[in-house]
Design a protein around this motif. Structure first.
Motif, mmCIF file in Angstrom:
data_model
loop_
_atom_site.group_PDB
_atom_site.id
_atom_site.type_symbol
_atom_site.label_atom_id
_atom_site.label_comp_id
_atom_site.label_asym_id
_atom_site.label_seq_id
_atom_site.Cartn_x
_atom_site.Cartn_y
_atom_site.Cartn_z
ATOM 1 N N THR A 78 0.819 -1.203 0.000
ATOM 2 C CA THR A 78 0.000 0.000 0.000
ATOM 3 C C THR A 78 0.857 1.258 0.000
ATOM 4 O O THR A 78 0.325 2.350 0.081
ATOM 5 N N ASP A 79 2.161 1.103 -0.075
ATOM 6 C CA ASP A 79 3.050 2.255 -0.095
ATOM 7 C C ASP A 79 3.304 2.706 -1.524
ATOM 8 O O ASP A 79 3.417 1.889 -2.437
ATOM 9 N N ALA A 80 3.425 4.015 -1.689
ATOM 10 C CA ALA A 80 3.752 4.563 -3.002
ATOM 11 C C ALA A 80 5.173 4.167 -3.375
ATOM 12 O O ALA A 80 6.030 3.967 -2.506
ATOM 13 N N LEU A 81 5.418 4.069 -4.665
ATOM 14 C CA LEU A 81 6.750 3.713 -5.140
ATOM 15 C C LEU A 81 7.696 4.895 -4.979
ATOM 16 O O LEU A 81 7.298 6.053 -5.148
ATOM 17 N N ASN A 82 8.937 4.595 -4.674
ATOM 18 C CA ASN A 82 9.971 5.626 -4.560
ATOM 19 C C ASN A 82 10.236 6.194 -5.954
ATOM 20 O O ASN A 82 10.514 5.446 -6.887
ATOM 21 N N PRO A 83 10.164 7.534 -6.119
ATOM 22 C CA PRO A 83 10.340 8.135 -7.445
ATOM 23 C C PRO A 83 11.703 7.885 -8.079
ATOM 24 O O PRO A 83 11.847 8.000 -9.280
ATOM 25 N N SER A 84 12.703 7.512 -7.273
ATOM 26 C CA SER A 84 14.038 7.320 -7.831
ATOM 27 C C SER A 84 14.363 5.859 -8.139
ATOM 28 O O SER A 84 15.430 5.566 -8.664
ATOM 29 N N MET A 85 13.454 4.942 -7.855
ATOM 30 C CA MET A 85 13.726 3.531 -8.153
ATOM 31 C C MET A 85 13.407 3.225 -9.613
ATOM 32 O O MET A 85 12.683 3.970 -10.263
ATOM 33 N N THR A 86 13.957 2.138 -10.118
ATOM 34 C CA THR A 86 13.687 1.763 -11.507
ATOM 35 C C THR A 86 12.367 1.009 -11.587
ATOM 36 O O THR A 86 12.019 0.249 -10.681
ATOM 37 N N ILE A 87 11.656 1.213 -12.668
ATOM 38 C CA ILE A 87 10.337 0.612 -12.836
ATOM 39 C C ILE A 87 10.433 -0.910 -12.992
ATOM 40 O O ILE A 87 9.552 -1.639 -12.564
ATOM 41 N N GLY A 88 11.520 -1.391 -13.558
ATOM 42 C CA GLY A 88 11.686 -2.829 -13.758
ATOM 43 C C GLY A 88 12.032 -3.592 -12.498
ATOM 44 O O GLY A 88 11.851 -4.807 -12.427
ATOM 45 N N SER A 89 12.502 -2.897 -11.453
ATOM 46 C CA SER A 89 12.892 -3.576 -10.209
ATOM 47 C C SER A 89 11.687 -4.044 -9.412
ATOM 48 O O SER A 89 11.819 -4.844 -8.500
ATOM 49 N N ILE A 90 10.506 -3.586 -9.762
ATOM 50 C CA ILE A 90 9.302 -3.919 -9.011
ATOM 51 C C ILE A 90 8.772 -5.290 -9.403
ATOM 52 O O ILE A 90 8.217 -6.007 -8.589
ATOM 53 N N GLY A 91 8.945 -5.651 -10.660
ATOM 54 C CA GLY A 91 8.540 -6.973 -11.115
ATOM 55 C C GLY A 91 7.087 -7.087 -11.530
ATOM 56 O O GLY A 91 6.596 -8.189 -11.717
ATOM 57 N N VAL A 92 6.374 -5.968 -11.641
ATOM 58 C CA VAL A 92 4.986 -5.992 -12.091
ATOM 59 C C VAL A 92 4.815 -4.991 -13.230
ATOM 60 O O VAL A 92 5.697 -4.170 -13.478
ATOM 61 N N ARG A 93 3.672 -5.052 -13.879
ATOM 62 C CA ARG A 93 3.428 -4.170 -15.026
ATOM 63 C C ARG A 93 2.138 -3.366 -14.893
ATOM 64 O O ARG A 93 1.790 -2.622 -15.788
ATOM 65 N N ASN A 94 1.426 -3.533 -13.788
ATOM 66 C CA ASN A 94 0.175 -2.812 -13.578
ATOM 67 C C ASN A 94 0.327 -1.858 -12.400
ATOM 68 O O ASN A 94 0.721 -2.273 -11.303
#
Length: 143
Positions: A78-94
């Motif tokens: 439920t936490d917002a993503l860190n703006p400086s992290m890479t989008i691919g490191s999350i492992g999801v696409r939605n």
């Protein structure tokens, strides 16, 4: 006579893999879909999402200041993503794009109840978590 050569794919070394992502905006009809590199940072993805949203003429109008928005993973946490992290490191696409909640001044109980009921009827304001909490609080207090 010219001979057409097949298009060569760009080298992906150093750029990472490309991902098709889907971003849902609260209050808007349907998700936005576009391709990003897995090495793109979250703040850059938010910029692209806002530009795509505006270009498509979607409603409600969001604006273009990325500091007013948070990107959430639709499936986990439920936490917002860190703006400086890479989008691919999350492992999801939605993902879900939400406006940051605005800070409110302290008011009397009646004013706060009125603000909660009026803000829950407007779409696109605040995060989906705040909207859900307000909706649940309204249902519980109406007994």
């Amino acid at each position: 006579m010219r001979m057409l050569l097949p298009k060569q794919k760009k080298s992906q070394t150093g750029k990472g893999n490309r991902l098709l992502i889907s971003i849902t905006v609260i209050g808007s009809a349907g998700p936005i879909r576009f391709v990003v590199n897995e090495e793109d940072i979250v703040s850059g993805v938010i910029v692209t999402a806002l530009k795509t949203y505006a270009r498509e003429g979607r409603l409600p109008i969001l604006g273009s200041d990325i500091n007013n928005f948070l990107l959430y993973c639709s499936l986990a946490g439920t936490d917002a993503l860190n703006p400086s992290m890479t989008i691919g490191s999350i492992g999801v696409r939605n993902f879900m794009l939400c406006k940051k909640p605005q800070t409110e001044k302290t008011n009397t109980d009646e004013q706060q109840k009125h603000e909660v009921s009026s803000s829950s009827s407007r779409k696109g304001n605040g995060s989906w978590k705040a909207w859900l909490n307000k909706s649940l609080n309204l249902k519980v207090s109406s007994h």
